[in-house]
Design a protein around this motif. Sequence first.
Motif, short mmCIF file in Angstrom:
data_model
loop_
_atom_site.label_atom_id
_atom_site.label_comp_id
_atom_site.label_asym_id
_atom_site.label_seq_id
_atom_site.Cartn_x
_atom_site.Cartn_y
_atom_site.Cartn_z
N HIS A 86 -6.54 9.59 -6.55
CA HIS A 86 -6.68 8.52 -7.52
C HIS A 86 -7.47 9.23 -8.93
O HIS A 86 -8.07 9.91 -8.88
CB HIS A 86 -7.66 7.24 -6.95
CG HIS A 86 -7.43 6.65 -6.06
ND1 HIS A 86 -8.20 5.68 -5.36
CD2 HIS A 86 -6.61 6.84 -5.09
CE1 HIS A 86 -7.53 5.18 -4.33
NE2 HIS A 86 -6.65 5.82 -4.05
N ASP A 96 0.85 4.59 -2.76
CA ASP A 96 -0.53 5.11 -2.63
C ASP A 96 -0.70 6.20 -1.62
O ASP A 96 -0.87 7.53 -1.76
CB ASP A 96 -1.70 4.09 -2.56
CG ASP A 96 -3.09 4.73 -2.39
OD1 ASP A 96 -3.34 5.60 -3.47
OD2 ASP A 96 -3.81 4.89 -1.61
N HIS A 130 -0.75 10.14 -1.97
CA HIS A 130 -1.91 10.74 -1.38
C HIS A 130 -1.27 12.19 -0.56
O HIS A 130 -1.96 13.17 -0.42
CB HIS A 130 -2.71 10.11 -0.21
CG HIS A 130 -3.77 9.22 -1.01
ND1 HIS A 130 -5.05 9.87 -1.51
CD2 HIS A 130 -3.81 7.92 -1.26
CE1 HIS A 130 -5.77 8.94 -2.06
NE2 HIS A 130 -5.07 7.77 -1.98
N HIS A 150 -4.98 1.17 -9.47
CA HIS A 150 -5.54 2.50 -10.06
C HIS A 150 -4.32 3.47 -9.95
O HIS A 150 -3.26 2.97 -9.12
CB HIS A 150 -6.55 3.20 -9.10
CG HIS A 150 -6.05 3.28 -7.74
ND1 HIS A 150 -5.19 4.27 -7.27
CD2 HIS A 150 -6.75 2.47 -6.57
CE1 HIS A 150 -5.11 3.85 -5.87
NE2 HIS A 150 -6.00 2.87 -5.44
N LYS A 176 0.70 -1.27 -0.03
CA LYS A 176 -0.04 0.18 0.02
C LYS A 176 0.90 1.20 -0.22
O LYS A 176 0.38 2.34 -0.63
CB LYS A 176 -0.96 -0.23 1.36
CG LYS A 176 -1.78 1.24 1.39
CD LYS A 176 -3.20 0.88 0.69
CE LYS A 176 -4.18 2.00 0.99
NZ LYS A 176 -4.98 2.37 -0.13
ZN ZN Z 1 -5.69 5.76 -2.49
#
Ligand code: ZN
Length: 411
Positions: free
Chosen positions: A355, A307, A311, A346, A304
């Motif tokens: 995203h 991502d 962000h 994504h 993870k």
């Molecule tokens: Zn995310």
Amino acid sequence: MTPRAVLLLVLDGISDRPCPELGGKTPLQTASTPVLDRLAAEGICGIMDTIGPGIRPGSDTSHLSLLGYPPEKYYTGRGPLEAEGCGIHMEIGMIGFRGNYATAAPDKTIIDRRAGRIHQTGELSAAIQDGVDLSAFDVTFNFRSGAGHRAALALKGEGLGAQVSSNDPKKEGVMPPRIRPCTRKKTDKKTADVCNEFIRQSGEILERHPVNRERKKRGEPLANIILLRGAGEMGHFESFKERYGLQGSVIAAATLIIGIGKVVGLAHRNVPGSTGSIDSNLEGKIAASLDELNAREFVLTNIKGGDEAAHDRNPEEKKRFIERIDGVLTPLLERDDFLLVICADHSTPCSIGDHSADPVPLLIHGEGVRVDRVTRFDEISCAEGGLHRIRGISLMPILLDLINKAHKYGA
Ligand code: ZN
Ligand code: ZN
């Protein structure tokens, strides 16, 4: 030899758009990734719209699509998936919510939506499970802690709807709104009433709980209100085994991804030190993935941290994390009995901090794939690969074909 198993390694949100901070290149393009590049060179590459061109995926809808469950048919909201990921067994028709422990001031305004990022809420959740009584509504419930300040609630009973609002004010310094039905249906009204009563009773239990008395003494924000959101009704998911004849497992830190795996019948393998952040135990996740492949035919592993860095709009950190991922993949090169699939769920461009619908890079490595001319794993190089541009929903059929488990269509 035809591979007997599949490892689907999802690098969450790893693809990006050109970043000015990286000289107009993406983090994947600028990171040094010898292992990913070798896998790309030995495999077949492409790009993928995990849901469809122009559709900005959530991690939940995109993972459902990658596993071959069209989200437009199967997705009913994040709540039931989070609840399953927190260890609640969701039966068909149950209403699931994701929840947060938060801090309310004496005048009830929310002053910290995460209760000071409290950890270890198990004792509080157990007190709520024991103390809250919803029998006046003929409703039973399950309430469980998730990671950190997170939790999940599931309601079971006759005549419950899932079209209800949230009591999360989304910002601090204001009163939490009451949960309201979003339609005029009696079922949604009943769920809203049940939730408001749950919030009231759980608030009273939390207010007088010893954990909060201790927090008060130490000057820490109290965990004295539950914020609920993401309501959804649990539907029917045909299991992975029934659908594909594959026994599988899921390795992830995020309860959402664990929940998705569990609702389709994948067994959850816990990896100590797996955090869902850039400090996660990546070596442990890869070792556990290889171990699971000894006993099963399918493993979904989600990493993870990329991502999260995106962000936070931090392309340098995303690039460093990609290099960390590359550094732990070497053990995957030592086995040839499975198909290795690497992709994102994504894109998460650092420039927008969220995203986007940009297609993601994809590589498939293993015995039998038609090796193309791509030699680097990034958004631009993979676009020239032999898989061209596919949709996420096509991934499982392609993989089943490559492991000789696809059914012939016609004679
Ligand atoms: Zn995310
Ligand atoms: Zn994601």
